[in-house]
Design a protein around this motif. Structure first.
Motif, PDB file in Angstrom:
ATOM      1  N   PHE A  67       2.960   1.634  -4.323  1.00 52.81           N
ATOM      2  CA  PHE A  67       1.788   1.010  -3.725  1.00 52.81           C
ATOM      3  C   PHE A  67       1.700   1.297  -2.231  1.00 52.81           C
ATOM      4  CE2 PHE A  67       2.322  -1.361  -7.632  1.00 52.81           C
ATOM      5  CZ  PHE A  67       1.029  -1.372  -8.119  1.00 52.81           C
ATOM      6  N   ALA A  68       2.628   2.087  -1.705  1.00 51.22           N
ATOM      7  CA  ALA A  68       2.580   2.480  -0.295  1.00 51.22           C
ATOM      8  C   ALA A  68       1.312   3.307  -0.060  1.00 51.22           C
ATOM      9  CB  ALA A  68       3.811   3.308   0.063  1.00 51.22           C
ATOM     10  N   PRO A  69       0.706   3.198   1.113  1.00 56.55           N
ATOM     11  CA  PRO A  69      -0.527   3.954   1.374  1.00 56.55           C
ATOM     12  C   PRO A  69      -0.347   5.462   1.205  1.00 56.55           C
ATOM     13  CG  PRO A  69       0.204   2.742   3.339  1.00 56.55           C
ATOM     14  CD  PRO A  69       1.104   2.363   2.224  1.00 56.55           C
ATOM     15  N   SER A  74      -6.114   9.371  -0.517  1.00 56.47           N
ATOM     16  CA  SER A  74      -7.141   8.824   0.365  1.00 56.47           C
ATOM     17  C   SER A  74      -6.562   8.377   1.710  1.00 56.47           C
ATOM     18  CB  SER A  74      -7.868   7.656  -0.309  1.00 56.47           C
ATOM     19  OG  SER A  74      -6.991   6.564  -0.501  1.00 56.47           O
ATOM     20  N   HIS A  75      -5.238   8.266   1.796  1.00 55.33           N
ATOM     21  CA  HIS A  75      -4.607   7.961   3.085  1.00 55.33           C
ATOM     22  C   HIS A  75      -4.304   9.294   3.762  1.00 55.33           C
ATOM     23  CE1 HIS A  75      -2.449   5.483   5.991  1.00 55.33           C
ATOM     24  NE2 HIS A  75      -1.662   6.541   6.111  1.00 55.33           N
ATOM     25  N   LYS A  76      -5.001   9.572   4.843  1.00 62.05           N
ATOM     26  CA  LYS A  76      -4.878  10.873   5.509  1.00 62.05           C
ATOM     27  C   LYS A  76      -3.646  10.939   6.394  1.00 62.05           C
ATOM     28  CE  LYS A  76      -9.098  13.018   5.444  1.00 62.05           C
ATOM     29  NZ  LYS A  76      -9.639  14.101   6.153  1.00 62.05           N
ATOM     30  N   ASN A 100       9.330   9.045  -8.035  1.00 63.89           N
ATOM     31  CA  ASN A 100       9.627   8.166  -6.901  1.00 63.89           C
ATOM     32  C   ASN A 100       8.628   8.477  -5.790  1.00 63.89           C
ATOM     33  OD1 ASN A 100      10.656  10.236  -5.093  1.00 63.89           O
ATOM     34  ND2 ASN A 100      12.613  10.142  -6.179  1.00 63.89           N
ATOM     35  N   LEU A 101       8.604   7.623  -4.768  1.00 65.14           N
ATOM     36  CA  LEU A 101       7.608   7.789  -3.706  1.00 65.14           C
ATOM     37  C   LEU A 101       7.818   9.068  -2.908  1.00 65.14           C
ATOM     38  CD1 LEU A 101       5.166   6.711  -2.149  1.00 65.14           C
ATOM     39  CD2 LEU A 101       6.776   5.396  -0.730  1.00 65.14           C
ATOM     40  N   LEU A 102       9.062   9.473  -2.725  1.00 64.99           N
ATOM     41  CA  LEU A 102       9.332  10.707  -1.977  1.00 64.99           C
ATOM     42  C   LEU A 102       8.605  11.889  -2.616  1.00 64.99           C
ATOM     43  CD1 LEU A 102      11.019  12.112   0.308  1.00 64.99           C
ATOM     44  CD2 LEU A 102      12.736  12.523  -1.452  1.00 64.99           C
ATOM     45  N   VAL A 103       8.767  12.031  -3.913  1.00 62.66           N
ATOM     46  CA  VAL A 103       8.145  13.162  -4.606  1.00 62.66           C
ATOM     47  C   VAL A 103       6.647  12.940  -4.786  1.00 62.66           C
ATOM     48  CG1 VAL A 103       8.273  14.646  -6.641  1.00 62.66           C
ATOM     49  CG2 VAL A 103      10.348  13.607  -5.748  1.00 62.66           C
ATOM     50  N   ARG A 104       6.219  11.690  -4.966  1.00 60.97           N
ATOM     51  CA  ARG A 104       4.772  11.411  -5.064  1.00 60.97           C
ATOM     52  C   ARG A 104       4.065  11.782  -3.769  1.00 60.97           C
ATOM     53  NH1 ARG A 104      -0.046  11.667  -7.277  1.00 60.97           N
ATOM     54  NH2 ARG A 104      -1.469  10.205  -6.275  1.00 60.97           N
ATOM     55  N   ALA A 105       4.655  11.426  -2.622  1.00 62.73           N
ATOM     56  CA  ALA A 105       4.042  11.779  -1.336  1.00 62.73           C
ATOM     57  C   ALA A 105       3.975  13.296  -1.170  1.00 62.73           C
ATOM     58  CB  ALA A 105       4.812  11.136  -0.186  1.00 62.73           C
ATOM     59  N   ALA A 106       5.013  13.999  -1.618  1.00 66.62           N
ATOM     60  CA  ALA A 106       4.997  15.461  -1.568  1.00 66.62           C
ATOM     61  C   ALA A 106       3.897  16.010  -2.469  1.00 66.62           C
ATOM     62  CB  ALA A 106       6.362  16.015  -1.973  1.00 66.62           C
ATOM     63  N   ASP A 107       3.767  15.443  -3.660  1.00 70.84           N
ATOM     64  CA  ASP A 107       2.735  15.860  -4.600  1.00 70.84           C
ATOM     65  C   ASP A 107       1.343  15.630  -4.016  1.00 70.84           C
ATOM     66  OD1 ASP A 107       1.949  16.855  -7.191  1.00 70.84           O
ATOM     67  OD2 ASP A 107       1.461  14.799  -7.767  1.00 70.84           O
ATOM     68  N   VAL A 108       1.164  14.503  -3.316  1.00 70.14           N
ATOM     69  CA  VAL A 108      -0.117  14.215  -2.663  1.00 70.14           C
ATOM     70  C   VAL A 108      -0.416  15.300  -1.629  1.00 70.14           C
ATOM     71  CG1 VAL A 108      -1.288  12.633  -1.062  1.00 70.14           C
ATOM     72  CG2 VAL A 108      -0.141  11.733  -3.093  1.00 70.14           C
ATOM     73  N   CYS A 109       0.584  15.679  -0.855  1.00 71.32           N
ATOM     74  CA  CYS A 109       0.357  16.739   0.145  1.00 71.32           C
ATOM     75  C   CYS A 109      -0.091  18.033  -0.517  1.00 71.32           C
ATOM     76  CB  CYS A 109       1.631  16.976   0.975  1.00 71.32           C
ATOM     77  SG  CYS A 109       1.961  15.648   2.156  1.00 71.32           S
ATOM     78  N   LEU A 110       0.544  18.397  -1.619  1.00 72.83           N
ATOM     79  CA  LEU A 110       0.152  19.627  -2.307  1.00 72.83           C
ATOM     80  C   LEU A 110      -1.265  19.528  -2.856  1.00 72.83           C
ATOM     81  CD1 LEU A 110       3.425  20.583  -4.215  1.00 72.83           C
ATOM     82  CD2 LEU A 110       2.498  21.629  -2.128  1.00 72.83           C
ATOM     83  N   LYS A 111      -1.585  18.437  -3.530  1.00 74.53           N
ATOM     84  CA  LYS A 111      -2.913  18.337  -4.155  1.00 74.53           C
ATOM     85  C   LYS A 111      -4.030  18.209  -3.128  1.00 74.53           C
ATOM     86  CE  LYS A 111      -3.415  13.388  -5.250  1.00 74.53           C
ATOM     87  NZ  LYS A 111      -4.795  13.201  -4.817  1.00 74.53           N
TER      88      LYS A 111
END
Length: 186
Positions: A67-69, A74-76, A100-111
């Motif tokens: 649930f972290a931004p 949408s969180h730039k 986990n959030l580490l990999v989710r945040a990385a995935d967000v950067c890629l997408k």
């Protein structure tokens, strides 16, 4: 500007710590994700308390906090640097496994086509490691092996951390004067 810093469970946690130290002296807002394994390695490699390291970041998130931004596109942010990036984390990024959030945040950067810099830390490399690097690179990641240059004649481990932190910041588009560049001050 906002930048995500990830510290995964690989040897070389000093690279991520140095990035946080440098960025804490700027107006860049940092978001830190430190895995449980990274916390253990920080104690083993540096003797420092992980809670003290967390104080260097603007925001800190548990690796299980979806649930972290920064878990949302949408969180730039300006992107993410994972330093060090374990082979497990690399494999998850390459495979799109966001457990986990580490990999989710990385995935967000890629997408979202934002900078994702993976400071991989392993030696020697297996074919699986190399193929995962190629897959991550094809998806848009920058592969930055934790392999500092020696032309600046580093005199300490801190100098080596500075070289790699400076290179990662260069790749993220962040102006810095952390390390001596090739032929600088000759």
């Amino acid at each position: 500007m906002e930048l995500i810093i990830g510290i995964s469970g690989a040897s070389g946690v000093g690279y991520g710590i140095r990035l946080l130290e440098i960025l804490s002296q700027t107006d860049i807002q940092t978001h830190l994700i430190m895995t449980k394994a990274a916390e253990e390695i920080i104690l083993a490699e540096t003797g420092r308390d992980p809670e003290e390291i967390k104080k260097l970041a603007g925001s800190v998130y548990d690796e299980g906090d979806f649930f972290a931004p920064i878990a949302s596109g949408s969180h730039k942010t300006a992107g993410m640097i994972i330093a060090p990036c374990s082979m497990k984390t690399l494999g998850q990024v390459a495979g799109g496994i966001s457990d986990n959030l580490l990999v989710r945040a990385a995935d967000v950067c890629l997408k979202e086509e934002r900078k994702l810099i993976l400071m991989v830390r392993e030696t020697p490399l297996s074919l699986i490691h190399l193929e995962n690097m190629v897959t991550a690179k094809k998806a848009g990641a920058v592969i930055l092996p934790a392999s500092p240059g020696f032309y600046g004649r580093p005199e300490s481990i801190d100098d080596l951390y500075d070289i790699m932190a400076g290179r990662a910041l260069d790749l993220a588009g962040i102006e810095n004067h952390v390390y001596r560049r090739w032929r600088e001050n000759d």
